[in-house]
Enzyme design. Structure first.
Site, PDB file in Angstrom:
ATOM      1  N   TYR A 194       0.810  -1.214   0.000  1.00  0.00           N
ATOM      2  CA  TYR A 194       0.000   0.000   0.000  1.00  0.00           C
ATOM      3  C   TYR A 194       0.849   1.272   0.000  1.00  0.00           C
ATOM      4  CZ  TYR A 194      -3.656  -3.320   1.438  1.00  0.00           C
ATOM      5  OH  TYR A 194      -4.508  -4.385   1.519  1.00  0.00           O
ATOM      6  N   HIS A 247      -0.733 -12.536   2.684  1.00  0.00           N
ATOM      7  CA  HIS A 247      -1.551 -11.664   1.838  1.00  0.00           C
ATOM      8  C   HIS A 247      -2.228 -12.387   0.673  1.00  0.00           C
ATOM      9  CE1 HIS A 247      -1.869  -7.208   0.338  1.00  0.00           C
ATOM     10  NE2 HIS A 247      -3.024  -7.841   0.260  1.00  0.00           N
TER      11      HIS A 247
END
Length: 429
Positions: A194, A247
């Site tokens: 991110y 993830h």
């Protein structure tokens, strides 16, 4: 006798009380009668699935019983119990009318649910949703950020609504986090991909904050896993995080056959107090089954996946319920596409909610935590308000939202599901 039970249950439910029907329901046909009671009373049905012991333990328990009201005891009772076990069909959401399925594997789990219901007491129209999900108890070493004595067992509470930080630009990230904290957010979902981890922590150092970190796709060896978390902790300026997720069920890791080593290293990070517990992200049932044999010390407690009315993932809901995994929904608005859906808009008007709150409540009222992304003050305030206002969605509302993708899910050709987050390296569907 069954009719008397029904009438008593209906009366109690209409008085706002919780009703526990303690009996063995072997299959959908047996369960349907009691599910109809909930429908008539316009309330939720919560199924607590008690995992049966293995065959040998079951036989011994029944053989040693005395004065069982149904006569299921002794050698004759053993035969009856084994026959029932062979007919058992675990509950699934596709049976309909079920608000929540939970799993209990021990007497401690059953006691936990009993205590939760005792705390609820009589429900009133002003009753609110729970603000957190329990991820279980862990032993916290003194190296952890947790405020407790060394080697103390603590209960991990994950906020029902965590703020997603994907897509929040670096220029505004700190202001967004500050505003979110002011409105009551205490959980924040982060990841190295991110590109804003270093801007998340300056305003989340308070004790009550809950941080979700992630092991990225490219970390396929134990050393890389450790290096990535070290970098994340440095960015966040913390000694530990509450939850570490794998993830992606990435093709790279599967092809390299390093899943076992990666998860083992994540378990070591828990032992060292750098992480309180573990989970996964974007794992379907196939991927969870692939990972499960490698989880020797810590099972995944959370599975964060895309979930909204266009992608209800009922098979995944069932699997996680039966394996004591909390499901957490990212992309709950379908990247904004569902906010203008006619069914969502109608329900929002009927319930005096915003479309965003309707979509959040659809997940929350089914026992699924949510990770909405919000970049403006108005949206942050609107999202967190879903927890602080009375539950406004009825079973009929939920039924309508469930119909957006059709009752058959992916197999329903008339109303196909739609996935918005679907990179090519994901395993399975």
């Amino acid at each position: 006798q069954r009719q008397k039970v029904k009438q008593a249950a209906l009366q109690a439910l209409r008085e706002g009380k919780n009703v526990v029907i303690d009996r063995m329901h072997l299959d959908p046909t047996q369960r349907s009668y009691f599910l109809q009671i909930g429908l008539e009373a316009e309330c939720w049905v919560h199924i607590l699935s008690l995992h049966a012991p293995n065959r040998q333990v079951l036989q011994q328990r029944v053989r040693d019983r005395e004065n069982h009201p149904g006569g299921v005891q002794g050698q004759r009772g053993v035969g009856m119990a084994i026959a029932s076990l062979s007919r058992l069909v675990p509950p699934q959401y596709k049976e309909g009318l079920i608000g929540l399925i939970s799993s209990a594997r021990s007497s401690e789990h059953v006691e936990k649910f009993a205590q939760q219901y005792a705390a609820v007491g009589v429900m009133s129209p002003e009753s609110h949703l729970p603000t957190s999900f329990c991820l279980g108890n862990v032993v916290v070493p003194e190296t952890s950020d947790a405020k407790s004595e060394s080697n103390t067992s603590v209960s991990i509470q994950m906020p029902s609504i965590c703020l997603g930080t994907m897509g929040i630009g670096r220029r505004v990230a700190s202001d967004v986090i500050q505003t979110a904290l002011r409105f009551g957010f205490s959980g924040f979902d982060t990841a190295p991909t991110y590109k804003n981890e270093d801007l998340i922590n300056p305003t989340t150092t308070q004790e009550k904050s809950f941080i979700i970190a992630k092991v990225p796709k490219w970390a396929t060896t134990p050393e890389q896993v450790r290096n990535e978390l070290t970098s994340t902790l440095e960015n966040l300026k913390r000694n530990s995080v509450e939850l570490l997720l794998l993830h992606w069920p990435a093709d790279v890791m599967v092809e390299a056959n390093t899943v076992k080593q990666v998860w083992k290293e994540m378990e070591k990070l828990v032992e060292e107090g750098k992480v309180l517990t573990l989970g996964v992200c974007n794992f379907n049932v196939e991927a969870l089954r692939m990972l499960w044999p490698h989880c020797r010390k810590v099972k995944p407690r959370v599975n964060q996946v895309e979930r909204h009315p266009l992608l209800p993932q009922w098979d995944l809901i069932d699997f996680c319920a039966q394996h004591d995994i909390i499901l957490q929904a990212h992309t709950p608005f379908g990247q904004g596409k569902l906010l203008g859906h006619s069914i969502v808009a109608d329900i929002a008007k009927q319930s005096n909610k915003s479309p965003a709150q309707v979509l959040l409540l659809w997940n929350l009222m089914q026992g699924v935590a949510v990770v909405p992304k919000s970049g403006t003050e108005a949206h942050l305030k609107d999202n967190i308000a879903a927890l602080s206002s009375p539950q406004a969605l009825t079973p009929e509302h939920i039924k309508q939202l469930n119909s957006v993708a059709g009752p058959g899910g992916p197999k329903d050709k008339a109303k196909p599901t739609q996935r918005f987050v679907d990179p090519p390296f994901m395993r399975g569907t």
